[in-house]
Design a protein around this motif. Structure first.
Motif, PDB file in Angstrom:
ATOM      1  N   CYS A  24       0.868  -1.186   0.000  1.00 10.24           N
ATOM      2  CA  CYS A  24       0.000   0.000   0.000  1.00 10.24           C
ATOM      3  C   CYS A  24       0.900   1.229   0.000  1.00 10.24           C
ATOM      4  CB  CYS A  24      -0.896  -0.001   1.228  1.00 10.24           C
ATOM      5  SG  CYS A  24      -2.044   1.399   1.263  1.00 10.24           S
ATOM      6  N   LEU A  25       0.468   2.286  -0.703  1.00  8.15           N
ATOM      7  CA  LEU A  25       1.288   3.498  -0.759  1.00  8.15           C
ATOM      8  C   LEU A  25       0.952   4.472   0.370  1.00  8.15           C
ATOM      9  CD1 LEU A  25       1.216   4.091  -4.626  1.00  8.15           C
ATOM     10  CD2 LEU A  25       3.001   2.992  -3.257  1.00  8.15           C
ATOM     11  N   LEU A  26      -0.126   4.180   1.098  1.00  7.73           N
ATOM     12  CA  LEU A  26      -0.436   4.988   2.279  1.00  7.73           C
ATOM     13  C   LEU A  26       0.115   4.278   3.512  1.00  7.73           C
ATOM     14  CD1 LEU A  26      -4.177   6.031   1.687  1.00  7.73           C
ATOM     15  CD2 LEU A  26      -2.103   7.242   1.002  1.00  7.73           C
ATOM     16  N   SER A  27       0.204   5.009   4.607  1.00 10.71           N
ATOM     17  CA  SER A  27       0.589   4.379   5.874  1.00 10.71           C
ATOM     18  C   SER A  27      -0.288   4.990   6.968  1.00 10.71           C
ATOM     19  CB  SER A  27       2.079   4.596   6.167  1.00 10.71           C
ATOM     20  OG  SER A  27       2.389   5.970   6.006  1.00 10.71           O
ATOM     21  N   CYS A  28      -1.581   4.705   6.879  1.00 10.46           N
ATOM     22  CA  CYS A  28      -2.541   5.281   7.835  1.00 10.46           C
ATOM     23  C   CYS A  28      -2.203   4.800   9.241  1.00 10.46           C
ATOM     24  CB  CYS A  28      -3.953   4.849   7.483  1.00 10.46           C
ATOM     25  SG  CYS A  28      -4.377   5.220   5.779  1.00 10.46           S
TER      26      CYS A  28
END
Ligand code: SF4
Ligand code: SF4
Length: 302
Positions: free
Chosen positions: A29-33
């Protein structure tokens, strides 16, 4: 044959689209929530999780590791991540289930074989297959091939997406996708970057592309106390949905929970939401009402 890295294939889900579904978790995933409940899906590479509470310190993993990557301390074993190449030998040899490998290379045919078995349940419940993750659209070509097979057999197809991918990835899969579950995490781009690692411009652009394509889409929002539960943010979300037209006037809230916390420990990752409270029923209902008052058909996933 197209291959990609899959974290898990989970049958009989009733939370990831209509009916009974098989959920395919893609890795990367390119996000890191900060609140991510699937930290094992963030990295694109295979990883080993170490569940310390199950370890009996028998020493088998130590013996079989070809890279000398497992260390025995005073009263705990640990993996030296820089030495570990995720070969999985320790996982195969642990009799206590204390080690788990996240991520296996699979072909489209292998995933198809796993998901088609439950066709009977999809047919009777209106369910199907959901691509989740991680971000499944980082594997758009794979998803397209898998969904084409589903499509041919009249199996429903659904994608859970963060929206943070190239628009081309959406265009690739839209013709074989029945519905999208599309996350909107924060309307303010700077705050979005603070909590997820990326600005939201690309996500909002893709939200519009998906709605304009005419495909079924349900927008969802992880509801995080102190992050996106203010009146200002509720108004901003409602205002954005209204710009997308009548078909986008629904929102499903996904209340913050801590169910992924143990996986952070197993992966030696820092859990940054330790002090975030769990919302009460009344608090959730008040936020739902605030959305409804603004003309948004709001529901809460339980
Ligand atoms: S093989 Fe399993 S139980 Fe034995 S030391 Fe390694 S992790 Fe612990
Ligand atoms: S996955 Fe392989 S390299 Fe990593 S700790 Fe286990 S046995 Fe060693």
């Amino acid at each position: 044959m197209n291959t990609t890295i899959i974290t898990n294939i989970q049958g009989f889900s009733i939370h990831d689209g209509p009916g009974i579904r098989t959920v395919v978790f893609f890795k990367g995933c390119l996000l890191s929530c900060r609140w991510c409940a699937n930290p094992e899906c963030l990295s694109k590479k295979p990883e080993i999780g170490f569940i310390h509470s199950l370890c009996q310190q028998c020493g088998k993993c130590l013996e079989v590791c070809p890279n000398n990557a497992i260390r025995s301390g005073e009263d705990v074993y640990r993996i030296e991540r820089l030495r570990c190449d995720s070969c999985g030998k320790c996982v195969e040899n642990c009799d206590y289930g204390a080690l788990v490998r996240y991520g296996d290379l699979m072909t489209v045919d292998e995933v198809w074989d796993a998901v088609r078995r439950d066709k009977m349940f999809y047919d009777t419940s209106g369910g199907g297959v959901t691509a989740s993750g991680g971000e499944p659209l980082l594997h758009a070509q794979f998803v397209k091939e898998l969904f084409q097979l589903c499509h041919n057999e009249r199996i429903g197809t659904c994608i859970e997406t963060s929206g943070f991918v190239d628009t081309d990835a959406f265009l690739e899969v839209i013709p074989v996708t029945e519905r999208f579950l599309f996350d909107l995490k924060h309307m303010d781009s700077v705050t979005h970057k603070k909590y997820t690692g990326q600005f939201n411009d690309q996500i909002l652009k893709n939200a519009r592309v998906v709605v304009e394509s005419g495909v079924n889409v349900l927008f969802r929002q992880p509801l995080i106390p102190g992050v996106n539960d203010t009146t200002t943010h509720i108004e901003a979300t409602a205002a954005f949905l209204k710009t997308l037209g009548k078909k986008a006037l629904s929102l499903e809230l996904m209340p913050y929970h801590r169910m992924g916390q143990d996986k952070y420990k197993a992966l030696n990752m820092e859990y940054r939401m330790e002090n975030t409270p769990i919302m009460s029923y009344d608090e959730l209902e008040a936020i739902k009402k605030a959305y409804m008052d603004l003309g948004i058909n709001c529901s809460i996933s339980r």
